[in-house]
Design an enzyme around this catalytic site. Structure first.
Site, PDB file in Angstrom:
ATOM      1  CD  GLU A 208      -2.588   1.074   2.713  1.00  0.00           C
ATOM      2  OE1 GLU A 208      -3.793   0.816   2.682  1.00  0.00           O
ATOM      3  OE2 GLU A 208      -1.970   1.294   3.777  1.00  0.00           O
TER       4      GLU A 208
ATOM      5  CD1 TRP B  30     -10.440   4.133  12.866  1.00  0.00           C
ATOM      6  CD2 TRP B  30      -9.076   4.468  14.604  1.00  0.00           C
ATOM      7  NE1 TRP B  30      -9.253   3.486  12.591  1.00  0.00           N
ATOM      8  CE2 TRP B  30      -8.391   3.680  13.634  1.00  0.00           C
ATOM      9  CE3 TRP B  30      -8.413   4.816  15.784  1.00  0.00           C
ATOM     10  CZ2 TRP B  30      -7.087   3.246  13.819  1.00  0.00           C
ATOM     11  CZ3 TRP B  30      -7.112   4.379  15.958  1.00  0.00           C
ATOM     12  CH2 TRP B  30      -6.465   3.610  14.981  1.00  0.00           C
TER      13      TRP B  30
ATOM     14  CG  ASP C 198      -9.609   0.586   2.137  1.00  0.00           C
ATOM     15  OD1 ASP C 198      -8.827  -0.105   2.815  1.00  0.00           O
ATOM     16  OD2 ASP C 198      -9.686   1.831   2.220  1.00  0.00           O
TER      17      ASP C 198
ATOM     18  CG  HIS D 164      -2.521   3.423  14.598  1.00  0.00           C
ATOM     19  ND1 HIS D 164      -2.179   4.540  13.885  1.00  0.00           N
ATOM     20  CD2 HIS D 164      -3.256   2.663  13.748  1.00  0.00           C
ATOM     21  CE1 HIS D 164      -2.666   4.460  12.657  1.00  0.00           C
ATOM     22  NE2 HIS D 164      -3.329   3.319  12.546  1.00  0.00           N
TER      23      HIS D 164
HETATM   24  O1  SFD Z   1      -5.096   1.272   9.005  1.00  0.00           O
HETATM   25  C1  SFD Z   1      -9.938  -7.423  27.826  1.00  0.00           C
HETATM   26  N1  SFD Z   1      -4.994  -1.233  13.259  1.00  0.00           N
HETATM   27  C2  SFD Z   1      -4.346  -1.566  12.084  1.00  0.00           C
HETATM   28  N2  SFD Z   1      -3.242  -2.304  12.018  1.00  0.00           N
HETATM   29  C3  SFD Z   1      -2.773  -2.805  10.847  1.00  0.00           C
HETATM   30  O2  SFD Z   1      -1.748  -3.520  10.825  1.00  0.00           O
HETATM   31  N3  SFD Z   1      -3.437  -2.533   9.673  1.00  0.00           N
HETATM   32  C4  SFD Z   1      -4.567  -1.762   9.631  1.00  0.00           C
HETATM   33  O3  SFD Z   1      -5.194  -1.625   8.576  1.00  0.00           O
HETATM   34  C5  SFD Z   1      -4.971  -1.136  10.840  1.00  0.00           C
HETATM   35  N4  SFD Z   1      -6.025  -0.192  10.909  1.00  0.00           N
HETATM   36  C6  SFD Z   1      -6.886  -0.349  11.983  1.00  0.00           C
HETATM   37  C7  SFD Z   1      -6.348  -0.805  13.205  1.00  0.00           C
HETATM   38  C8  SFD Z   1      -7.229  -0.862  14.294  1.00  0.00           C
HETATM   39  C9  SFD Z   1      -8.594  -0.514  14.131  1.00  0.00           C
HETATM   40  C10 SFD Z   1      -9.496  -0.577  15.294  1.00  0.00           C
HETATM   41  C11 SFD Z   1      -9.080  -0.115  12.887  1.00  0.00           C
HETATM   42  C12 SFD Z   1      -8.224  -0.040  11.826  1.00  0.00           C
HETATM   43  C13 SFD Z   1     -10.518   0.253  12.714  1.00  0.00           C
HETATM   44  C14 SFD Z   1      -4.242  -1.342  14.518  1.00  0.00           C
HETATM   45  C15 SFD Z   1      -4.217  -2.736  15.159  1.00  0.00           C
HETATM   46  O4  SFD Z   1      -5.469  -3.305  15.095  1.00  0.00           O
HETATM   47  C16 SFD Z   1      -3.713  -2.652  16.596  1.00  0.00           C
HETATM   48  O5  SFD Z   1      -2.443  -2.062  16.550  1.00  0.00           O
HETATM   49  C17 SFD Z   1      -3.607  -3.994  17.333  1.00  0.00           C
HETATM   50  O6  SFD Z   1      -4.807  -4.711  17.249  1.00  0.00           O
HETATM   51  C18 SFD Z   1      -3.240  -3.812  18.798  1.00  0.00           C
HETATM   52  O7  SFD Z   1      -3.128  -5.075  19.409  1.00  0.00           O
HETATM   53  P1  SFD Z   1      -3.428  -5.283  21.002  1.00  0.00           P
HETATM   54  O8  SFD Z   1      -3.316  -6.739  21.252  1.00  0.00           O
HETATM   55  O9  SFD Z   1      -2.640  -4.344  21.807  1.00  0.00           O
HETATM   56  O10 SFD Z   1      -4.985  -4.806  21.145  1.00  0.00           O
HETATM   57  P2  SFD Z   1      -6.291  -5.584  20.631  1.00  0.00           P
HETATM   58  O11 SFD Z   1      -6.015  -6.343  19.390  1.00  0.00           O
HETATM   59  O12 SFD Z   1      -7.372  -4.554  20.556  1.00  0.00           O
HETATM   60  O13 SFD Z   1      -6.623  -6.635  21.806  1.00  0.00           O
HETATM   61  C19 SFD Z   1      -7.010  -6.260  23.120  1.00  0.00           C
HETATM   62  C20 SFD Z   1      -7.729  -7.459  23.739  1.00  0.00           C
HETATM   63  O14 SFD Z   1      -7.971  -7.222  25.116  1.00  0.00           O
HETATM   64  C21 SFD Z   1      -9.287  -7.612  25.442  1.00  0.00           C
HETATM   65  N5  SFD Z   1      -9.672  -6.855  26.635  1.00  0.00           N
HETATM   66  N6  SFD Z   1      -9.979  -8.727  28.197  1.00  0.00           N
HETATM   67  C22 SFD Z   1     -10.272  -8.996  29.490  1.00  0.00           C
HETATM   68  N7  SFD Z   1     -10.502  -8.023  30.431  1.00  0.00           N
HETATM   69  C23 SFD Z   1     -10.475  -6.707  30.094  1.00  0.00           C
HETATM   70  N8  SFD Z   1     -10.673  -5.774  31.044  1.00  0.00           N
HETATM   71  C24 SFD Z   1     -10.186  -6.370  28.737  1.00  0.00           C
HETATM   72  N9  SFD Z   1     -10.062  -5.187  28.066  1.00  0.00           N
HETATM   73  C25 SFD Z   1      -9.742  -5.509  26.783  1.00  0.00           C
HETATM   74  C26 SFD Z   1     -10.087  -7.305  24.198  1.00  0.00           C
HETATM   75  O15 SFD Z   1     -11.303  -8.037  24.131  1.00  0.00           O
HETATM   76  C27 SFD Z   1      -9.105  -7.716  23.102  1.00  0.00           C
HETATM   77  O16 SFD Z   1      -9.206  -9.086  22.773  1.00  0.00           O
HETATM   78  S1  SFD Z   1      -5.825   1.330  10.207  1.00  0.00           S
HETATM   79  O17 SFD Z   1      -7.130   1.920   9.945  1.00  0.00           O
HETATM   80  O18 SFD Z   1      -5.111   2.042  11.218  1.00  0.00           O
HETATM   81  P1  AMP Z   2      -4.406   4.921   8.268  1.00  0.00           P
HETATM   82  O1  AMP Z   2      -5.444   4.327   7.392  1.00  0.00           O
HETATM   83  O2  AMP Z   2      -4.484   6.403   8.388  1.00  0.00           O
HETATM   84  O3  AMP Z   2      -4.268   4.208   9.600  1.00  0.00           O
HETATM   85  O4  AMP Z   2      -3.022   4.663   7.534  1.00  0.00           O
HETATM   86  C1  AMP Z   2      -2.453   3.408   7.336  1.00  0.00           C
HETATM   87  C2  AMP Z   2      -0.970   3.570   7.264  1.00  0.00           C
HETATM   88  O5  AMP Z   2      -0.629   4.524   6.280  1.00  0.00           O
HETATM   89  C3  AMP Z   2      -0.338   4.069   8.549  1.00  0.00           C
HETATM   90  O6  AMP Z   2       0.915   3.454   8.636  1.00  0.00           O
HETATM   91  C4  AMP Z   2      -0.219   5.557   8.329  1.00  0.00           C
HETATM   92  O7  AMP Z   2       0.829   6.138   9.088  1.00  0.00           O
HETATM   93  C5  AMP Z   2       0.084   5.631   6.836  1.00  0.00           C
HETATM   94  N1  AMP Z   2      -0.433   6.862   6.208  1.00  0.00           N
HETATM   95  C6  AMP Z   2      -1.715   7.253   6.107  1.00  0.00           C
HETATM   96  N2  AMP Z   2      -1.825   8.423   5.455  1.00  0.00           N
HETATM   97  C7  AMP Z   2      -0.577   8.781   5.110  1.00  0.00           C
HETATM   98  C8  AMP Z   2      -0.021   9.892   4.424  1.00  0.00           C
HETATM   99  N3  AMP Z   2      -0.787  10.880   3.943  1.00  0.00           N
HETATM  100  N4  AMP Z   2       1.312   9.912   4.271  1.00  0.00           N
HETATM  101  C9  AMP Z   2       2.090   8.937   4.740  1.00  0.00           C
HETATM  102  N5  AMP Z   2       1.634   7.872   5.408  1.00  0.00           N
HETATM  103  C10 AMP Z   2       0.314   7.778   5.592  1.00  0.00           C
END
Ligand code: SFD
Ligand code: AMP
Length: 623
Positions: A126, A216, A349, A386
């Site tokens: 990407e 989000w 997406d 993140h």
């Molecule tokens: O792009 C209890 N993230 C993205 N990562 C990517 O690699 N690509 C993407 O495309 C990503 N995008 C994204 C991302 C997240 C979200 C929400 C969206 C989009 C909409 C980030 C990753 O998802 C993130 O970095 C990791 O998941 C973090 O992992 P971790 O293990 O730290 O958190 P978790 O997966 O949320 O798990 C937490 C667990 O704890 C449980 N829990 N259990 C018992 N008792 C309690 N009190 C608890 N509290 C929480 C939860 O149920 C869960 O299982 S993009 O858009 O950014």
């Molecule tokens: P996002 O969907 O915003 O979570 O972005 C996914 C990944 O792309 C993350 O690693 C962001 O840091 C990166 N990213 C998003 N937008 C940009 C941008 N305008 N320039 C550079 N990196 C970006």
């Protein structure tokens, strides 16, 4: 609450949280535990097939270094993260994950995750560090591996972890309750790996009414990692570093694919590209204003300047990006095919990770190839994995960490026996899903080594501690029963506060005093001090939280967890006397970066004295 059964579980390594980090930890721990005859137990509040941030799936793997291809190095990744966090990062931790993350991604593929391939069989990127996936079932696939590794007998689902169990200063397990049955759980362990995710709904969300739960980041991650670590006496870091993602407005669809894969521009309502027109502003934030890519918070900031100047709405120019790619095709037949392909990719997406955005598009007649869509900065979240950095202050690996960052075991917090990964560990941003899983693996391996080398004996648990925790944790149920007859509405009663009202009060304080959406993400010393005073009153009232059933009992404790995350945040924003991350927050009384604050701002809570200690820690450049 005499009917509540107390269930005792004894184990060696307790993993709390079965998200990306927890599942990675389970897979790795199972391997090393088997070699050493140890038990590993995992607990989650939900069903791990669809729990945590990845519940709905994802459309990209955001951390893949591609070391084998030789295009990128670990140093390159460290530099990227350092720049994106305006210089505040633990390079040893970032490098530790970066050097192992590719192997985790290869494991995902082996487990069945479809990663996009180009005609030559290589991964489709990407951006420089991101891979495209068909990720609707991402979490199911990773959870299956964790289940196979540990066996379902060692996994407790739908058990909400409330607090640590301590043996003096040593972490000795955790307590919680089933969200389905009247059972109070006591998990005793020689080491605990915290992977309970980040925190959402600490700040007032943009969504209101029925949409309140739409944010989000997943609303079910409520600050439990921070609460556990703070109560265990661990030093916390980067508690001021919140993350505000820019997202498609109202349904929070991701922007990464649009900016990176489709090379779209975002413009204001007059069609101006704020990244171009507001570029001179970057001079104020040097050297980070001049790095490439422009740090995420500064990208936000340039957009916010236009919004605050009344030049909104801001639009993602989807139609322009698609038409540009199509126009590059010389053959009209190919152009038609390309257009169709792009339409499919655009919808997928969202369908892969934010289904509600696809629904919003459909219900508002958006065709991305014809019409742009509004984007906006969301509300602040706490998420160490993140582009935020909040979490526990943990040890780095022996071969990379200088003395200041090393105390024996990778990812061990400053509290004995406590390990943290994913959103739970701080100062090492940009792990995302793949890096969080990798960090879970690193932490789990170290935790097993710690048990083998240091913890032959089971912890000694004082029965009185368990009884007190049980009474405190279940109190909201009793409080409701005792007082429910004193008013005609179960939600309004002078003798107690329901968790939803409590949450709204917390969010209002944070929104207005700590720089939320309604304050244009701006705050100041005086605002923060007043916010702290109001948080103090809220904390007093938390003793009056009441729960009608088990679900509300969970909501009560989620909001207590959020409240502690809020306090750590406000105290640290106050402590750091500068503005370092405009676009995440702006301190109106300290409107610039200050070289004296080229350091980490850490905090620690002492549960005996009830005092917080704030401290500065050095940023050491290793790469
Ligand atoms: O792009 C209890 N993230 C993205 N990562 C990517 O690699 N690509 C993407 O495309 C990503 N995008 C994204 C991302 C997240 C979200 C929400 C969206 C989009 C909409 C980030 C990753 O998802 C993130 O970095 C990791 O998941 C973090 O992992 P971790 O293990 O730290 O958190 P978790 O997966 O949320 O798990 C937490 C667990 O704890 C449980 N829990 N259990 C018992 N008792 C309690 N009190 C608890 N509290 C929480 C939860 O149920 C869960 O299982 S993009 O858009 O950014
Ligand atoms: P996002 O969907 O915003 O979570 O972005 C996914 C990944 O792309 C993350 O690693 C962001 O840091 C990166 N990213 C998003 N937008 C940009 C941008 N305008 N320039 C550079 N990196 C970006």
């Amino acid at each position: 609450m005499g009917d509540f059964q107390t269930v005792q579980v004894e184990t060696d390594l307790l993993i709390i949280g079965g998200g990306m980090a927890g599942c990675g930890a389970a897979v790795e721990a199972a391997h090393w535990a088997k070699k050493n005859g140890l038990r590993v137990t995992l607990v989650d509040k939900a069903a791990i097939d669809r729990s945590g941030a990845v519940a709905m799936g994802l459309s990209a793997i955001n951390q893949y270094v591609g070391l084998k291809d030789g295009q990128n190095t670990v140093k390159d990744y460290v530099e990227y993260v350092r720049n994106d966090l305006m210089g505040v990062t633990r390079e040893d931790l970032v490098a530790s994950i970066a050097r192992h993350v590719d192997s985790t991604v290869h494991m995902f593929e082996k487990w069945g995750l479809p990663i996009w391939k180009d005609p030559k069989g290589g991964y489709v990127h990407e951006g420089r560090w991101q891979l495209m996936i068909n990720g609707e079932s991402y979490k199911v696939i990773v959870a299956e591996a964790a289940k196979n590794a540990l066996g379902m007998d060692n996994i407790y689902e739908r058990v909400f972890i409330v607090a640590p169990l301590m043996d003096g200063g040593r972490v000795a397990g955790a307590v919680g309750f089933s969200v389905r049955e009247e059972k109070f759980y006591v998990f005793k362990a020689k080491a605990v790996l915290v992977a309970l995710g980040g925190a959402v709904h600490v700040f007032k969300p943009r969504s209101t009414g029925e949409g309140l739960g739409r944010a989000w980041y997943p609303p079910w991650n409520a600050g439990s990692s921070a609460y556990y670590a703070i109560q265990a006496g661990a030093e916390m870091t980067c508690q001021e570093v919140r993350f505000i993602p820019v997202r498609f407005k109202d349904a929070y669809g991701p922007v990464g694919a649009w900016f990176l894969l489709f090379q779209a521009r975002a413009t204001n309502a007059q069609g101006e590209d704020y990244m171009v027109t507001n570029r001179p502003e970057l001079e104020k934030w040097l050297p980070y204003g001049h790095v490439k890519p422009v740090p995420a918070n500064l990208r936000n900031w340039l957009m916010m300047l236009d919004v605050n100047a009344g030049k909104g709405p801001i639009y993602m120019r989807t139609e322009e990006a698609i038409q540009k790619i199509v126009a590059a095709q010389t053959d009209p037949k190919e152009a038609k095919k390309k257009l169709r392909e792009l339409e499919i990719e655009a919808w997928e997406d969202f369908l892969d990770m934010t289904i509600s955005q696809a629904i919003l598009w459909a219900s508002t007649n958006v065709q991305p190839e014809e019409k742009p869509s509004e984007i906006a900065p969301a509300e602040p979240y706490f998420i160490g994995s993140h582009s935020g950095a909040s979490g526990a202050w943990v040890s780095g690996p022996r071969d990379l960490a200088p003395d200041e960052y090393f105390w024996g075991y990778e990812n061990m917090a400053t509290a004995e026996g406590l390990f943290c990964a994913g959103d739970a560990s701080g100062a090492s941003s940009h792990k995302f899903s793949s890096g969080s899983c990798t960090e879970g693996r690193i932490a789990a391996k170290a935790a097993i080594r710690y048990i083998v080398e240091r913890m032959q004996s089971a912890p000694a648990i004082d029965g009185a501690q368990v009884e007190k925790l049980r009474a405190d944790i279940l109190r909201p149920l009793a409080l409701f029963q005792e007082n429910k007859g004193k008013s005609t509405d179960p939600n309004i009663n002078p003798n107690f506060v329901k968790p939803k009202s409590f949450m709204i009060r917390l969010q209002k304080i944070m929104d207005e005093y700590a720089g939320g959406v309604s304050s244009q993400f701006t705050t100041s010393q005086k605002q923060l001090e007043r916010g702290l005073e109001l948080l103090g009153f809220l904390k007093e009232d938390s003793a009056k939280l009441a729960a009608e059933d088990l679900h509300e009992l969970m909501r009560c404790w989620e909001n207590v967890h959020r409240m502690w995350q809020a306090e750590a945040h406000v105290r640290t924003v106050l402590f750091r006397e500068e503005t370092r991350w405009p676009g995440y927050y702006f301190r109106a009384d300290k409107p610039a970066m200050n070289p004296d604050w080229q350091c980490f701002a850490n905090c620690r809570y002492d549960s005996k004295s009830g005092e917080w200690t704030m401290s500065k820690r050095p940023i050491l450049k290793l790469f």
